[in-house]
Design a protein around this motif. Structure first.
Motif, PDB file in Angstrom:
ATOM      1  N   ARG A 202       0.819  -1.214   0.000  1.00  0.00           N
ATOM      2  CA  ARG A 202       0.000   0.000   0.000  1.00  0.00           C
ATOM      3  C   ARG A 202       0.850   1.261   0.000  1.00  0.00           C
ATOM      4  O   ARG A 202       0.391   2.314  -0.456  1.00  0.00           O
ATOM      5  CB  ARG A 202      -1.002  -0.049   1.159  1.00  0.00           C
ATOM      6  N   LYS A 203       2.104   1.155   0.439  1.00  0.00           N
ATOM      7  CA  LYS A 203       3.030   2.280   0.258  1.00  0.00           C
ATOM      8  C   LYS A 203       3.340   2.449  -1.234  1.00  0.00           C
ATOM      9  O   LYS A 203       3.435   3.575  -1.742  1.00  0.00           O
ATOM     10  CB  LYS A 203       4.318   2.044   1.044  1.00  0.00           C
TER      11      LYS A 203
ATOM     12  N   ASP B 224      -2.900   8.918  -4.997  1.00  0.00           N
ATOM     13  CA  ASP B 224      -3.989   9.368  -4.130  1.00  0.00           C
ATOM     14  C   ASP B 224      -4.122   8.389  -2.963  1.00  0.00           C
ATOM     15  O   ASP B 224      -4.527   7.239  -3.158  1.00  0.00           O
ATOM     16  CB  ASP B 224      -5.294   9.435  -4.930  1.00  0.00           C
ATOM     17  N   ILE B 225      -3.816   8.837  -1.760  1.00  0.00           N
ATOM     18  CA  ILE B 225      -3.888   7.964  -0.583  1.00  0.00           C
ATOM     19  C   ILE B 225      -5.318   7.512  -0.319  1.00  0.00           C
ATOM     20  O   ILE B 225      -5.554   6.446   0.250  1.00  0.00           O
ATOM     21  CB  ILE B 225      -3.299   8.678   0.661  1.00  0.00           C
TER      22      ILE B 225
ATOM     23  N   ASN C 274      -8.831   0.301  -0.679  1.00  0.00           N
ATOM     24  CA  ASN C 274      -8.359  -1.087  -0.587  1.00  0.00           C
ATOM     25  C   ASN C 274      -8.408  -1.577   0.849  1.00  0.00           C
ATOM     26  O   ASN C 274      -8.787  -2.721   1.126  1.00  0.00           O
ATOM     27  CB  ASN C 274      -6.925  -1.194  -1.120  1.00  0.00           C
ATOM     28  N   SER C 275      -7.989  -0.715   1.778  1.00  0.00           N
ATOM     29  CA  SER C 275      -7.981  -1.088   3.192  1.00  0.00           C
ATOM     30  C   SER C 275      -9.398  -1.318   3.704  1.00  0.00           C
ATOM     31  O   SER C 275      -9.625  -2.200   4.541  1.00  0.00           O
ATOM     32  CB  SER C 275      -7.293  -0.002   4.026  1.00  0.00           C
ATOM     33  N   GLN C 276     -10.347  -0.551   3.209  1.00  0.00           N
ATOM     34  CA  GLN C 276     -11.733  -0.736   3.630  1.00  0.00           C
ATOM     35  C   GLN C 276     -12.302  -2.049   3.100  1.00  0.00           C
ATOM     36  O   GLN C 276     -13.025  -2.753   3.812  1.00  0.00           O
ATOM     37  CB  GLN C 276     -12.588   0.441   3.161  1.00  0.00           C
ATOM     38  N   VAL C 277     -11.991  -2.363   1.840  1.00  0.00           N
ATOM     39  CA  VAL C 277     -12.433  -3.646   1.281  1.00  0.00           C
ATOM     40  C   VAL C 277     -11.863  -4.787   2.115  1.00  0.00           C
ATOM     41  O   VAL C 277     -12.575  -5.720   2.503  1.00  0.00           O
ATOM     42  CB  VAL C 277     -12.000  -3.791  -0.198  1.00  0.00           C
TER      43      VAL C 277
ATOM     44  N   ALA D  62     -12.927   9.194  -1.157  1.00  0.00           N
ATOM     45  CA  ALA D  62     -13.113   8.251  -2.268  1.00  0.00           C
ATOM     46  C   ALA D  62     -14.103   7.147  -1.914  1.00  0.00           C
ATOM     47  O   ALA D  62     -14.700   6.539  -2.799  1.00  0.00           O
ATOM     48  CB  ALA D  62     -11.774   7.635  -2.670  1.00  0.00           C
ATOM     49  N   SER D  63     -14.264   6.870  -0.627  1.00  0.00           N
ATOM     50  CA  SER D  63     -15.200   5.821  -0.213  1.00  0.00           C
ATOM     51  C   SER D  63     -16.535   6.380   0.262  1.00  0.00           C
ATOM     52  O   SER D  63     -17.535   5.659   0.283  1.00  0.00           O
ATOM     53  CB  SER D  63     -14.588   4.981   0.905  1.00  0.00           C
TER      54      SER D  63
END
Length: 649
Positions: free
Chosen positions: A351-352, A360-361, A367-370, A502-503
């Protein structure tokens, strides 16, 4: 504070430096080098093998060597220097023979002392019972010209391919000579290829036919699970100065185009963590029956064709596998109860890299939420089991004694491990945590470690690099949660939502659909502009709220977005799973689409949830129809799912 430290150390003693999933006496004698010789008969699905071992004794008195094996035919064991044949026998248990294999006991005929070196050679034969290997007929391949073979050794399946110390605690160098009995077959392994030479067979079998000989070596020490082979009508195409893609010819141009930024991905990760030390980086796009999204074999990453979407939305898998070059391949978990030492660190580094790729972080946080959604669902599922072993799979330290370590594999070590590191970074600060990770890699380079090693290293690093007051404050914040994060079966002690702009619109759209109960929201068309990971979040959130998702909603969703017509398998498997759970898939048309999908994709992440959602009768029928297509690990996984089902009334 002293009590906290005492409890922490006591719990850590449970796993420190012990692998409960090997029958080998790896504490007494250690593999230093393997030389593998294989004669591939892919038409008959048989491999004749010979392995020469270089061992170093680490006990005061050694009279036996114990190795792991799984359903292989041992022919002879001998000393290569003088030809002396050694006595051997197999110790087996009826349950463990199927679960993890057997112990090969070799009687050395003399006593060896600490520091001695031993060379042994074993001749053996393996076939379709080898759990690590998938033998494919020509008609199952893309090119349809010749048979195909590929391996998958993680976790402890290399013992079905080679008799050895099948534990990530032991690392060794290896070399290999592979002979094929067909001039069409090309071979790659997880090492540097030194030679490819044609010759004429002179034995009775296929006498006079032109065959190929391939030689490989890897001079960086690796654990057994990173030995890998692919053999078929495969070819290599460059994607940059250090990178290449390998596949059958039919789709290689498409794969090359999708992965033409591999060099950049490698550079993104180097910018964060340091030099890539393995030389070249090649990725093999395997047949769709490959059971995983990717496998980080050094110099030869394996990947499922489902990562090739056409818009590069699946390349995060490639970034993940490259990240394993540092976390997993360079610093390795020393047992499968500490898999997060590989996967949690790898997701963190991935993810880094994605931050640079996406620019865009917020998209990285999607991805982390999924991952968070899927982790939470699994924690709930594991904790609902009456089996304490299964409950432990919700932790970062699953119980694996007397169980196949594959059973404990899930998204938990990936996402729960990532979240622990994300929390630690927030306590220590981003710049210093990056420095800490670089120091960790330098200290444990090409070694195996567990969570207690990491904890001790981290605390010592903080003590040496911070002033006393700051050190004490950070240590306290870490000590308050570290043990719970690793060992508890429940949710992580600190809940991170990863909410971001974004989420936000994704989650608002989900709620609008549910509130409308089949009526299209006013802004429903924004879905078409979402990135792939936002669409995944949309579907995984609907899955999380599936009790509120009616057939009317599903019907309207399909009418609006035509999800079942998409080509992105990451979206399809989530949609199909939701279709079954909500009973939307009761009609034949929808079921036929799902049935076709599980017959074309063998990736466990994608087919297992569907088989879990199906009733037992349908799951059994579909599995029997597709069994020949699936890799042995996928078969094992689906069979376990079906065994756990009850017959619907």
């Amino acid at each position: 504070m002293k009590l906290v430290i005492l409890v922490l150390l006591c719990q850590m003693l449970y796993c420190v430096d012990v692998d409960k999933n090997t029958f080998s006496n790896y504490k007494d004698v250690k593999t230093m080098h393997l030389h593998i010789e294989w004669l591939l008969n892919l038409d008959e699905k048989v491999i004749d093998g010979c392995v020469e071992y270089s061992f170093k004794v680490s006990a005061n008195r050694l009279s036996e060597i114990h190795l792991d094996i799984y359903k292989m035919n041992i022919l002879v064991v001998y000393y290569p220097d003088n030809g002396q044949v050694l006595k051997w026998h197999v110790e087996s248990d009826k349950v463990q023979t199927e679960e993890q294999g057997d112990k090969l006991v070799i009687e050395l005929g003399q006593m060896y002392k600490l520091g001695d070196t031993i060379k042994l050679r074993i001749k053996y034969q393996i076939g379709e019972d080898a759990r690590a290997l998938s033998f494919m007929d020509p008609e199952q391949t893309d090119d349809k010209k010749a048979p195909y073979l590929f391996s998958q050794c993680e976790a402890n399946n290399c013992r079905s391919m080679i008799p050895l110390q099948d534990t990530p605690s032991i690392k060794f160098t290896y070399s290999a000579t592979v002979i094929t009995q067909s001039p069409l077959i090309n071979v790659f392994m997880s090492g540097n290829r030194l030679l490819n030479q044609k010759f004429t067979l002179i034995n009775d079998y296929k006498k006079g036919q032109i065959a190929n000989i391939f030689q490989f070596e890897l001079n960086i020490k690796i654990p057994a699970y990173l030995i890998a082979i692919v053999a078929g009508t495969v070819q290599e195409k460059s994607t940059g100065r250090r990178t290449a893609v390998i596949s059958e010819s039919k789709n290689i141009e498409k794969y090359q185009k999708e992965l033409d930024e591999l060099d950049n991905y490698l550079g993104y990760l180097e910018n964060y963590i340091g030099e890539y030390k393995w030389g070249s980086y090649k990725i093999v796009i395997l047949p769709a029956s490959f059971p995983f999204g990717g496998m980080e074999n050094p110099l030869l990453t394996f990947a499922n064709p489902t990562i090739i979407v056409g818009d590069k939305s699946g390349v995060s898998v490639a970034v993940h596998e490259i990240a394993h070059s540092w976390f997993g391949n360079t610093v390795t978990c020393n047992n499968w109860s500490n898999m997060w030492i590989n996967e949690g660190f790898c997701v963190f580094l991935e993810r880094k890299g994605l931050k640079q790729l996406f620019g865009d972080i917020n998209l990285v946080h999607v991805n982390s939420q999924v991952g968070n959604n899927e982790m939470n669902a699994l924690i709930k599922e594991f904790n609902s089991s009456p089996d304490d072993f299964v409950k432990s799979y919700a932790s970062l330290h699953p119980k694996t004694l007397d169980h196949n370590a594959d059973d404990s594999f899930s998204t938990i070590p990936y996402e729960r491990g990532f979240q622990l590191l994300y929390y630690l970074e927030k306590q220590i600060n981003e710049t210093r945590f990056q420095q800490l990770l670089k120091a960790w890699l330098a200290e444990y380079e090409y070694q195996s470690a567990d969570e207690s090693d990491f904890y001790r290293f981290m605390i010592l690093w903080l003590k040496l690099n911070l002033d006393t007051e700051e050190y004490q404050n950070i240590k306290k914040s870490i000590d308050n949660v570290y043990t719970k994060w690793v060992y508890d079966y429940g949710q992580p002690p600190i809940q991170e939502t990863f909410e971001n702009p974004a989420s936000k619109e994704v989650l608002e759209l989900v709620n609008s659909w549910i509130e409308g109960d089949g009526t299209k929201p006013q802004n429903y068309q924004i879905f078409d502009g979402f990135k792939s990971n936002q669409k995944q979040l949309f579907l995984s959130t609907l899955q999380e709220k599936s009790k509120d998702v009616t057939v009317a909603i599903m019907t309207s969703l399909e009418d609006a977005y035509h999800i079942s017509d998409l080509t992105d398998a990451e979206l399809l498997f989530r949609w199909y799973n939701l279709s079954i759970v909500t009973t939307y898939a009761k009609d034949n048309t929808n079921l036929l689409k799902i049935k076709k999908f599980v017959g074309l994709v063998g990736r466990m992440k994608m087919v297992n949830p569907i088989y879990k959602a199906l009733d037992k009768q349908t799951a059994t029928q579909w599995y029997q129809e597709n069994k020949a297509f699936y890799h042995p690990l996928t078969r094992q996984s689906i069979e376990n799912i079906i065994k756990g089902k009850t017959i619907s009334k």
